[in-house]
Structure formats: structure tokens, C-alpha cells
Design a protein around this motif. Sequence first.
Motif, PDB file in Angstrom:
ATOM      1  N   PRO A   1      32.082 -36.858 -55.633  1.00 50.18           N
ATOM      2  CA  PRO A   1      31.279 -37.866 -56.333  1.00 50.18           C
ATOM      3  C   PRO A   1      31.725 -38.058 -57.772  1.00 50.18           C
ATOM      4  N   ASN A   2      31.505 -39.247 -58.272  1.00 50.88           N
ATOM      5  CA  ASN A   2      31.823 -39.523 -59.666  1.00 50.88           C
ATOM      6  C   ASN A   2      30.843 -38.777 -60.568  1.00 50.88           C
ATOM      7  N   PRO A   3      31.364 -38.056 -61.585  1.00 50.27           N
ATOM      8  CA  PRO A   3      30.470 -37.261 -62.439  1.00 50.27           C
ATOM      9  C   PRO A   3      29.405 -38.109 -63.137  1.00 50.27           C
ATOM     10  N   PHE A   4      29.687 -39.389 -63.372  1.00 52.83           N
ATOM     11  CA  PHE A   4      28.691 -40.230 -64.042  1.00 52.83           C
ATOM     12  C   PHE A   4      27.925 -41.085 -63.041  1.00 52.83           C
ATOM     13  N   PHE A   5      28.642 -41.865 -62.264  1.00 54.88           N
ATOM     14  CA  PHE A   5      28.008 -42.993 -61.580  1.00 54.88           C
ATOM     15  C   PHE A   5      27.632 -42.712 -60.125  1.00 54.88           C
ATOM     16  N   ALA A   6      27.804 -41.463 -59.656  1.00 51.68           N
ATOM     17  CA  ALA A   6      27.360 -41.151 -58.311  1.00 51.68           C
ATOM     18  C   ALA A   6      25.833 -41.181 -58.272  1.00 51.68           C
ATOM     19  N   ASP A   7      25.213 -40.953 -59.415  1.00 50.72           N
ATOM     20  CA  ASP A   7      23.764 -40.865 -59.520  1.00 50.72           C
ATOM     21  C   ASP A   7      23.158 -42.254 -59.789  1.00 50.72           C
ATOM     22  N   ALA A   8      22.293 -42.707 -58.878  1.00 48.08           N
ATOM     23  CA  ALA A   8      21.702 -44.046 -59.031  1.00 48.08           C
ATOM     24  C   ALA A   8      20.900 -44.158 -60.337  1.00 48.08           C
ATOM     25  N   LYS A   9      20.328 -43.025 -60.785  1.00 52.52           N
ATOM     26  CA  LYS A   9      19.557 -43.060 -62.035  1.00 52.52           C
ATOM     27  C   LYS A   9      20.451 -43.436 -63.217  1.00 52.52           C
ATOM     28  N   ILE A  10      21.656 -42.884 -63.205  1.00 48.53           N
ATOM     29  CA  ILE A  10      22.594 -43.189 -64.288  1.00 48.53           C
ATOM     30  C   ILE A  10      22.991 -44.669 -64.244  1.00 48.53           C
ATOM     31  N   ARG A  11      23.215 -45.162 -63.016  1.00 47.09           N
ATOM     32  CA  ARG A  11      23.604 -46.571 -62.898  1.00 47.09           C
ATOM     33  C   ARG A  11      22.477 -47.467 -63.392  1.00 47.09           C
ATOM     34  N   ARG A  12      21.233 -47.069 -63.087  1.00 45.23           N
ATOM     35  CA  ARG A  12      20.099 -47.848 -63.602  1.00 45.23           C
ATOM     36  C   ARG A  12      20.041 -47.765 -65.118  1.00 45.23           C
ATOM     37  N   ALA A  13      20.349 -46.576 -65.637  1.00 40.56           N
ATOM     38  CA  ALA A  13      20.358 -46.410 -67.092  1.00 40.56           C
ATOM     39  C   ALA A  13      21.377 -47.359 -67.728  1.00 40.56           C
ATOM     40  N   MET A  14      22.522 -47.499 -67.081  1.00 38.48           N
ATOM     41  CA  MET A  14      23.552 -48.401 -67.599  1.00 38.48           C
ATOM     42  C   MET A  14      23.006 -49.837 -67.645  1.00 38.48           C
ATOM     43  N   THR A  15      22.342 -50.230 -66.568  1.00 36.14           N
ATOM     44  CA  THR A  15      21.812 -51.589 -66.519  1.00 36.14           C
ATOM     45  C   THR A  15      20.728 -51.793 -67.579  1.00 36.14           C
ATOM     46  N   HIS A  16      19.886 -50.770 -67.751  1.00 33.10           N
ATOM     47  CA  HIS A  16      18.879 -50.848 -68.811  1.00 33.10           C
ATOM     48  C   HIS A  16      19.537 -51.018 -70.183  1.00 33.10           C
ATOM     49  N   ALA A  17      20.704 -50.414 -70.356  1.00 26.15           N
ATOM     50  CA  ALA A  17      21.352 -50.413 -71.675  1.00 26.15           C
ATOM     51  C   ALA A  17      22.126 -51.700 -71.946  1.00 26.15           C
ATOM     52  N   ILE A  18      22.374 -52.478 -70.884  1.00 28.12           N
ATOM     53  CA  ILE A  18      23.185 -53.691 -71.070  1.00 28.12           C
ATOM     54  C   ILE A  18      22.264 -54.909 -71.191  1.00 28.12           C
ATOM     55  N   ASP A  19      22.321 -55.559 -72.309  1.00 22.70           N
ATOM     56  CA  ASP A  19      21.465 -56.728 -72.554  1.00 22.70           C
ATOM     57  C   ASP A  19      22.129 -57.966 -71.949  1.00 22.70           C
ATOM     58  N   ARG A  20      21.779 -58.219 -70.693  1.00 18.69           N
ATOM     59  CA  ARG A  20      22.458 -59.311 -69.979  1.00 18.69           C
ATOM     60  C   ARG A  20      22.083 -60.686 -70.538  1.00 18.69           C
ATOM     61  N   GLU A  21      20.852 -60.774 -71.040  1.00 21.92           N
ATOM     62  CA  GLU A  21      20.440 -62.058 -71.602  1.00 21.92           C
ATOM     63  C   GLU A  21      21.283 -62.405 -72.831  1.00 21.92           C
ATOM     64  N   LEU A  22      21.516 -61.368 -73.645  1.00 19.63           N
ATOM     65  CA  LEU A  22      22.336 -61.586 -74.845  1.00 19.63           C
ATOM     66  C   LEU A  22      23.752 -62.004 -74.453  1.00 19.63           C
ATOM     67  N   ILE A  23      24.281 -61.351 -73.409  1.00 17.24           N
ATOM     68  CA  ILE A  23      25.642 -61.704 -72.960  1.00 17.24           C
ATOM     69  C   ILE A  23      25.679 -63.162 -72.531  1.00 17.24           C
ATOM     70  N   ARG A  24      24.666 -63.568 -71.765  1.00 18.90           N
ATOM     71  CA  ARG A  24      24.644 -64.968 -71.295  1.00 18.90           C
ATOM     72  C   ARG A  24      24.601 -65.941 -72.465  1.00 18.90           C
ATOM     73  N   GLU A  25      23.762 -65.573 -73.450  1.00 13.95           N
ATOM     74  CA  GLU A  25      23.632 -66.476 -74.599  1.00 13.95           C
ATOM     75  C   GLU A  25      24.898 -66.491 -75.438  1.00 13.95           C
ATOM     76  N   ALA A  26      25.497 -65.303 -75.594  1.00 12.51           N
ATOM     77  CA  ALA A  26      26.635 -65.198 -76.512  1.00 12.51           C
ATOM     78  C   ALA A  26      27.880 -65.883 -75.965  1.00 12.51           C
ATOM     79  N   ILE A  27      28.102 -65.791 -74.663  1.00 16.09           N
ATOM     80  CA  ILE A  27      29.389 -66.295 -74.157  1.00 16.09           C
ATOM     81  C   ILE A  27      29.233 -67.388 -73.110  1.00 16.09           C
ATOM     82  N   GLY A  28      27.993 -67.779 -72.803  1.00 15.34           N
ATOM     83  CA  GLY A  28      27.800 -68.658 -71.650  1.00 15.34           C
ATOM     84  C   GLY A  28      27.758 -70.135 -71.942  1.00 15.34           C
ATOM     85  N   TYR A  29      27.499 -70.515 -73.197  1.00 16.01           N
ATOM     86  CA  TYR A  29      27.393 -71.938 -73.553  1.00 16.01           C
ATOM     87  C   TYR A  29      26.469 -72.682 -72.587  1.00 16.01           C
ATOM     88  N   GLY A  30      25.395 -72.004 -72.197  1.00 17.35           N
ATOM     89  CA  GLY A  30      24.407 -72.658 -71.345  1.00 17.35           C
ATOM     90  C   GLY A  30      24.786 -72.766 -69.888  1.00 17.35           C
TER      91      GLY A  30
END
Lengths: 571, 327
Positions: A324-353
Motif C-alpha cells: 500500500p501507498n504510505p500516504f494515499f492507501a488510507d481513505a481518510k488521508i485522501r479525504r483530508a487532501m480533498t478537504h485541503a484543496i479549495d476547488r472553488e478557488l481553482i475554478r475561479e482562478a483559472i476557469g474564466y467561468g
Amino acid sequence: MRKSLIILVALAGVVFMACGGGGDKKMSEDIRFVTMPDGQRIPQGGTLIVGLISDVKALNPYISTTVQASNIESLIFMTLADINKDLLTYSPRLAKSWEFSEDRKTLTFHLRNDVYWADGEKTTAKDVVFSHEVAVDPRVAWSAIRWKDYITDVTAVDDTTVVFTFDRVYPYQMMDATVGPIIPEHLLGDIKPENLATAEYNLDPIGNGPYKLKSWRQQQQIELEANPDYYEEGKPHLDRIVYRIVPDRTALLTQLKTGEIDMLENVPMKEFQQLKKNFKAGKTDIKPYEFMGRTYDYVAWNTIDPEKYDPDVHTTVESFDQIPNPFFADAKIRRAMTHAIDRELIREAIGYGLLVEMRGPIAPILWAYDESLPRIEYDPEQARQLLSDAGWIDSNGDGIRDKDGRKFQFIMKTNTGNERREQACTLIQDMLSKVGVKMEIRMEEGVTFFDNLDQKQFEAALAGWSVGLKVDMTTTFHSRSVLDKFNFPSYRNPEFDRINDQAKFEMDRERAKELWSKAQRILIEDQPYTWLFYTKSGHGLHKRFKDVIMDQRGTYVNVRDWWVPADERKY
Amino acid sequence: MLTYVIRRIGVAIPMIWLGLTLTFFIMRLAPGDPTTQYINPDFDPEVKELMLKKFGLDKPLHVQYWRWLTSFVQGDFGISFDRSRPVADVIEDAIYNTLILNGLALMVALLIGVVLGIFSAIKQYSKSDDVMTIVSLFFYSMPRFWLGLMLILIFSYVLGWLPTGGMTSINYEYMSAWGQFWDRVVHLILPVFVLGVASAASTMRYMRGSMLETIRQDFIRTARAKGLSERVVNFKHATRNAILPVVTLFGLSIPFIFSGSIITEIVFAWPGMGRVMLTAIFARDYPVAIAVVAIIYIMVTLGNLLADILYAAVDPRVRYGDGGGGE
């Protein structure tokens, strides 16, 4: 009466010559009109010039593999039926009508009797049978060969009747039967299947569609002209469609602005936003067309350790057992990554609507899309908590979390040449550093990148999918696909597998939708991907083209209906 | 002379073979294969195996190498994976297009470069020399894609005088013979200029240096002393000698006439060898890529040879012995 008509035609001619200016009189001197059912008189003729970034490899639907090629092929060839905007129902094309048997295991198509190949031969049921034989022949290696898996037999009853037999009942029988255009048996029947890829025909196809190939100068331009023998109601208004191959994005945009090309698909987002503004302000004649596209971007988290991955051990799906991957084998860690990534900001910053929120893998254009799916909110505090709970804490105060002497530090890969992905990577890097995770970015040349995904040689990867018209997650998330090409994070969850397999064959649409939502909830809980955004398509087309429809089915869904006012024609 | 040429070719053949063999293995060892680009869930993994089998890529590498080598020496370059047609056809189209573009560019470069070089040398340290030096440096150091895009912006977008790219206009087939000819010329102007001007700048620097060296030599001084006019001295005596190194330059440029210029071809949508090579490499289209490399190897070798021969033809001091004699 006749006199006034002559005057009218003559006048129209004069108007055209005055506006057209140039040596193309030969093509458009005689303006023909057609009266539509609603009484509108539409002038026939005119040319559409489309810019393409690369040439296509062949114009044979069973040989070429790109969207680009199948777009052009959809004008040269006919399918049995055309899919409607709901992506569920169909409109007649080569088949006038069709019906399922009582047990839904056979599907009978009744073909038109007035469709001819460009060389004059009639299109018959035999061609439909032949096309199916080509589609399922492994030596041809058609990319969608699996769509025909459940079709056991295709038989021509007479010249205009074809029967498809299935070995099971499932929701996509009609889609599977109609996918793949009909090709002529009398021209291709003698070619060995293994030689089809290099047949002369692929460069000079004879089709039966609304347009036919006039000339193809490799790497320069492909010219189609209206098929005069196309059956009456389906006849296109535009005389010619010309594809110009311009391998540079900037040059393509310039050509759109200078009017050398009339249409550019997938205008870069930044330029598309500018185009929208300019068009609104009346500063440009290029009209923006915006609709839900067919692609999305995500981050895939590898659940196995790429460094210790050994493709030679445990080569069956059942025995697949990697470190298993030392970081990402654990679903909790993967959820933590998603919690840490501001997807709305990414959409606004690079999406031009043009970027849309996405929570699970089912695209908003598909019937099974569920708006009520849970959302993993941007919540860095929650991310920190989850990481700490899993034992990842910053024990030496260097700002990076560690556990058992190992730092939480990994490489995210993406392919070069995609500015949007590069920018998203940079934003994610910054966001993760705020929760004590160090991420490095590595850009790889396209083929190298996808090959590394294929070999599971990545820790995290920012990539994208082009969405199919079927709802199915087997190839990307099913345990059965863990050794195949597309479940590269090696995601496995028996509960998901069970629901996915059940949903695939559920005939009741409401029930199926519930099952697909359930399957997606499992994926959202497990986060094998962090879904970043779904993309809208933005095409630019000169405003003189009227009655244009573009939607998720493609750019050319109603190209037969496009027309240009006679006095606005350029060629 | 003939023995010399034969000897040179004798040495060149194993060199070309070695180079191609290396290229073959390096390309195969690069990650990915021709099917890797089909990254789409609708694409079945089994189809990948089928396609690899179709391309003959399922065999061990040494078997593939032997197959490739035996057909290559027979002049069979195979079938392009990416374009589904014989490699020879793909290259034939492209080489013709590249010859037109790069051949013209080279002629322009030599012509402008040589003339301005001579002029600049004769007027050494004058204002016009300074201007030419600065301008040539400017063009020499400017990236070609940027120059190309700027010219497109000015001449196509703002002024609308010239087309932005391609070889011909949309309605080329419907033009008169004269119209077709003119259409081709118009499409050549920008790319030829972009390709030509950068090489012209370097040719000019080269020519200027060579000319300066020559006019300081004794025989020129003698000629002047004899009372010959400045024009005869400069253009007849000096130029003939100063041009020798530039002739070598011409020979060395030959490979580029055939191999094309990748950036310029892409910016101007010119369907030549540079583009063929680039797309072949990205698509892992091995047969096309290696055939292009082979052409470049052969051209470099022939170009070098030609440069040597030309040198001998124009420089009376160089003589290649036929076996016994010295040089």
C-alpha cells in the motif's frame, strides 16, 4: 411571374458580387433557395471553414480514433439513428424506424430505400451487417469494440430490414447497436481485416452522408462538399465545409480573428472570455457558443506504492496484492487532501467561468447525474485534524508533517502543454503546504505521462477524462479493471463493484439512477480521485452562420441546418 | 577525386548505420508506445494488445530491430502507425514542401548575407556598417517563433496584406493559373523571410569577417597598387577569395533544406519535414521518426562531402589526390 423571378435572382447575384469581391463567382453565381416547413426561405450555398490543430489519420470510422476524425466522419457517413439531446432517445437516420421484440432480446431496424453511396450503389442491409462484422473483428482493433460485446448476431432479412440479437437485456442496447457508422461492403468487403488500417479507401472514403470528400491535401486541408444525392429532407444548406490544419494555437486564434477560418473549436478559456465580452460589445463578428462539454479534470491518488510495485507478481485480479501507498492507501488521508484543496478557488482562478463543480464521476450531461450528492467541503482545519488522527504530525517543527521518520512529501505528475493543469498544480501545491504537506510538481511529456499512469508509476496525478455517453464506471473504478489501463490508482471496493454491476443492467431508469447515486456516494467517501472540475466547451463561429446548435453531442449535431444569408457569403 | 569521394562514402555508410541503430534503440526505450495516446476509458485494454500486434511491437526488441534493418536496406521504410499509410508517401509530400520553403530561404539567406557582408566589410566602421551589424545581431538572436508571430500580427492581423499560414488559400482550386502561382508566392513570403533572415544575419557576419581578412592581404594591396579600380578590386579579386568559407556554409546547410525547421513550419502551418518529425516523435510513430532521422544523417554526410568538393572546386590551393598524390 417568371420575369420577376429572373430579376430577383439577377439582383441577388449583383448583391453578392458587390459584397463578395474576388474570383469566386464560379461557386456562388446561382443562388438557390429552399422553403422550410415554417415558410422561411433559406438560401442554399456558402462555405464553412474550420480550423484544426492537427490532421486526422484516416477517414474510416473503424480505423481513426480521435474526436476530430469522428466529427468529420459523421458528415461523410450515416449511422442507423442519431442520438437526441437527452442522450437517451434517437431520431431516424439510415433507419426509418425500429422496434424491440417482446423479450427485448432482438432489435429490428427498417432502413430507408433511397440512400446511395457516393459511387452510385445503394446502401442496403448488407452494408449494416458488414459494418458490424468489421466493428467486432479483433484484427481491425476498433477502439469501441467492447460496445458490441452483448450483440450476438446481426442478420439482414431483406434489403431494408436488419435484426440485431442480444444475449442479455440492458439499458444501452440501442446505443450499442447504433454506435459506429455504416460503411460500404462493395468497396471494403474484399479487403482483409488486418489490411483495413492501410487501405487506400481510408484516404479517399466513399460515404453516404450529407457531405462527401472532395479533396484531402495531407497536413493542409480537407474539403467536403454537399452530397447532391443525399435524401431530400436531410440535404444540407452549406455547399462546402473546409478544414484547415494549423498546428499552432496562437496562429489558429489569429486566423479566426482575421477571418481566414470561420470556426475554432475549444477556444482557450481566457480568449473565450475575451471573445464573449467583445461579441457583446459588438467588437467582433465571432459568436461564442458555450455548452456543457465532455471532459473533467481530477487528481488521482495512487493506493499502492509505486516504488515497490511489481507487475510480475499477483498478475490476476483476485490475487492483486501490492504494497500500500504510505500516504494515499488510507481513505481518510485522501479525504483530508480533498478537504485541503479549495476547488472553488481553482475554478475561479483559472476557469474564466467555464469550469463547473463536480462531486462524483457522473457528468452533468448524463441522465444519472445527481445534484444532491454530498460535497466534501474545503476545510483545512478538518484536513489537519484527519492527518493528525492518522498519526501524521510535525514532530520537528520544520512545517512538514511526518510519521515514523517519514515526511509527508510526494510528487504530483501532470502532462506538459496544458496550461490549466499546470496552474491547478501550483495552486494545489500552495494549498497543501498550508496543512503541512509538501508536494512537488513534475511535468511529463504526454505519452510518457500516460505510460507512467499505465505502469502505476505515480503517487498523485492530475489528469482528465473525456466522458462517454454511457453511464458506466467499470473501467475506471471496478476491481476487475485493476490490472487494466484506466483504474490506475488501483482502487478496490467490493461494495462499489456489486452496486456498479447491478446498476449496469437495471432497466428501470429511476431505480438505476438510485443505484448509480449509491455507487457514487461510496466513491465520494473513498475519494480515489479528488474531482476538480467539469469543463464547458467554448467554440467560436462567425455570426453569419444561422440556426446553429452545438451541445454535448458535438459541434456538428445539426450542421445540415446551418445556413448563411446570400449576401454575407465569403466563398 | 573520385577515389576520395568513394572513400568518404565508404566511411559514411557504417557511421550512418551506427547512428540509426542507436536512434532505433533510444526511441524504443523511451516511455510509451504508439497506443499510449489513446487515453480514454472507451478504449479497451485488449485493443491495445491487438494494435501492438498489428504494428509488430509485440515481438522482442532484437527481432524488431532485425526486421526493421532488413526492410530498411531494401528501401522499405514500413507503414506509419499514426497515419496508416506508407512512410515513403508521408515523407515524399513533406520533403517536397520543405524543399520549396527551406531551399528558397537558403537562397535568400545566401544572397542577402553575401551582398550585405561584402558591403559591410568595405564600409567597415562606417554608419551603415554599424546599422547593419546591429540589425543582423537583432535578427540573429531573435527567436524564430516570436519573429513569426510578430510578423503574422503585423502583416496579417493588423494590415491584412498576407495570409497567416498554410501553403495555399481555401479557394486555390478555383483560381486561374496565374492566381494559383501568385497565391503560392504570397504564402511563401512570411515563412521564407523568417527562415531566411536569421540565416542571412549569420551569413552576413561570416562574409564580413572573411572579406575583411581578404582585403588586408598582399594580393589585394598589389592589385590596388597596380591601379585597378576599387570596384574591380573589391568585387573581382577580394570577393572571389572571401566567398570560399561561405561555400562551405552552403554545403553544411543542405541537411536543413531537407529536414525542415520545426518551429517555423508549425507557426506558419507549413506541412514539411519538421512537422512530420515532431508529430511522429510525439505519437511514437517509430517508422516515420527513424526514416526522418535517416534522411537527416544521409544529408549531413552528403552535405559535408559536397562542402569539401565545392571547396576543392573553388579553391585552387586544395587538391584531392587520386590515391598516390598528397593534398
